[in-house]
Design a protein around this motif. Structure first.
Motif, short mmCIF file in Angstrom:
data_model
loop_
_atom_site.label_atom_id
_atom_site.label_comp_id
_atom_site.label_asym_id
_atom_site.label_seq_id
_atom_site.Cartn_x
_atom_site.Cartn_y
_atom_site.Cartn_z
N LYS A 215 -8.10 6.43 -3.14
CA LYS A 215 -6.65 6.44 -3.06
C LYS A 215 -6.07 7.85 -3.17
O LYS A 215 -5.02 8.15 -2.59
CB LYS A 215 -6.08 5.55 -4.16
CG LYS A 215 -4.62 5.20 -4.02
CD LYS A 215 -4.22 4.20 -5.09
CE LYS A 215 -2.75 3.82 -4.98
NZ LYS A 215 -2.37 2.83 -6.05
N GLY A 216 -6.75 8.73 -3.90
CA GLY A 216 -6.29 10.11 -4.00
C GLY A 216 -6.32 10.82 -2.66
O GLY A 216 -5.41 11.60 -2.33
N ARG B 198 -3.27 9.56 -0.68
CA ARG B 198 -2.02 10.16 -1.13
C ARG B 198 -1.90 11.60 -0.66
O ARG B 198 -0.85 12.02 -0.17
CB ARG B 198 -1.95 10.09 -2.66
CG ARG B 198 -0.71 10.77 -3.26
CD ARG B 198 0.57 10.06 -2.90
NE ARG B 198 0.61 8.71 -3.41
CZ ARG B 198 0.96 8.39 -4.67
NH1 ARG B 198 1.33 9.34 -5.51
NH2 ARG B 198 0.97 7.14 -5.06
N GLU C 166 1.13 12.91 1.89
CA GLU C 166 2.04 13.92 1.38
C GLU C 166 1.92 15.23 2.18
O GLU C 166 2.91 15.90 2.45
CB GLU C 166 1.78 14.17 -0.10
CG GLU C 166 2.09 12.99 -1.01
CD GLU C 166 3.58 12.71 -1.11
OE1 GLU C 166 4.39 13.59 -0.77
OE2 GLU C 166 3.95 11.59 -1.53
N MET D 179 0.03 13.02 -7.29
CA MET D 179 -1.35 12.71 -6.92
C MET D 179 -1.92 11.64 -7.82
O MET D 179 -1.58 11.55 -9.00
CB MET D 179 -2.22 13.98 -7.04
CG MET D 179 -1.86 15.10 -6.11
SD MET D 179 -2.51 14.86 -4.45
CE MET D 179 -4.26 14.96 -4.74
N VAL D 180 -2.83 10.85 -7.29
CA VAL D 180 -3.60 9.91 -8.08
C VAL D 180 -4.75 10.68 -8.70
O VAL D 180 -5.48 11.38 -8.00
CB VAL D 180 -4.13 8.77 -7.19
CG1 VAL D 180 -4.99 7.81 -8.01
CG2 VAL D 180 -2.98 8.03 -6.54
N GLU E 247 -8.93 1.65 -4.59
CA GLU E 247 -8.00 1.52 -5.70
C GLU E 247 -8.77 1.24 -6.97
O GLU E 247 -8.92 0.11 -7.43
CB GLU E 247 -6.98 0.40 -5.42
CG GLU E 247 -6.12 0.71 -4.22
CD GLU E 247 -4.99 -0.27 -4.03
OE1 GLU E 247 -4.63 -0.93 -5.02
OE2 GLU E 247 -4.49 -0.40 -2.91
#
Length: 208
Positions: free
Chosen positions: A26-27, A30, A34, A184-185, A207
């Motif tokens: 997931k990071g 993201r 972005e 950020m994750v 996730e």
């Protein structure tokens, strides 16, 4: 264009997000979304590498990482690729040489996390990278201070775009780079592997 390579038109701004993605999570998603917004990118290509020259141990099989990346990153302007395997390149500088030759008129932007800016001076021909394409750096949790003190950041400090001009990066001439803080994750592929979460991450789309 060769069969199996992504399509891009002259004048398009394509972000290149390279890495082993072992596993994708997931990071990565993201950071991609972005960066596309922050740097004015038309599209983003994930360059899932055959292997990382800076790591002693090899990653999971490429086909597995490609499949996991496609499950995690579903977006019409993001393409998951095995470009480096097709080109037979391992170093980023060599990949950029080939892509610039294969896609005349396309404007590439190298996108990376702040952790990679910290160690960029260890990459093969790192100055060539900085002087060939604009570089967009997205901050991961806790990496900002070290990144901005890094060898590469200090060497190219005069060519850093202010954060308010970040949307101009894709049209800038190299050397040019921009550092942005984004939500950020706090995940890493290393941590996921360490806790045995590769399979779980793939099943849940990263996730974890």
């Amino acid at each position: 264009m060769r069969c199996g390579f992504p399509y891009a038109r002259p004048g398009q701004v394509i972000g290149l997000f390279g890495g082993s993605f072992d596993p994708p999570h997931k990071g990565h998603v993201r950071a991609t979304l972005e960066a596309m917004k922050a740097f004015g990118l038309d599209r983003m290509w994930w360059l899932v590498s055959p292997g990382n020259p800076l790591k002693a141990r090899g990653p999971a099989p490429l086909a597995r990482r490609i499949a996991a990346a496609r499950a995690v990153m579903e977006h019409p302007r993001v393409q998951i690729t095995d470009i480096e395997a097709r080109l037979g390149t391992r170093a980023t500088a060599d990949t950029l040489r080939r892509l610039v030759a294969l896609y005349p008129g396309v404007r590439f932007v190298w996108v990376m996390g702040a952790d990679n800016l910290v160690q960029l001076d260890r990459w093969q021909e790192w100055r060539y990278i900085m002087e060939t394409v604009p570089v967009g750096v997205v901050a991961r949790p806790g990496d900002r201070a070290r990144a901005l003190r890094s060898v590469a950041a200090r060497a190219y400090g005069a060519w850093r775009l202010d954060g308010q001009a970040r949307h101009l990066l894709g049209r800038a001439e190299a050397p040019a780079w921009c550092f942005v803080n984004i939500p950020m994750v706090d995940l890493s592929s290393t941590a996921i592997r360490a806790r045995g979460g590769w399979s779980a991450a793939q099943e849940r789309g990263g996730e974890t």
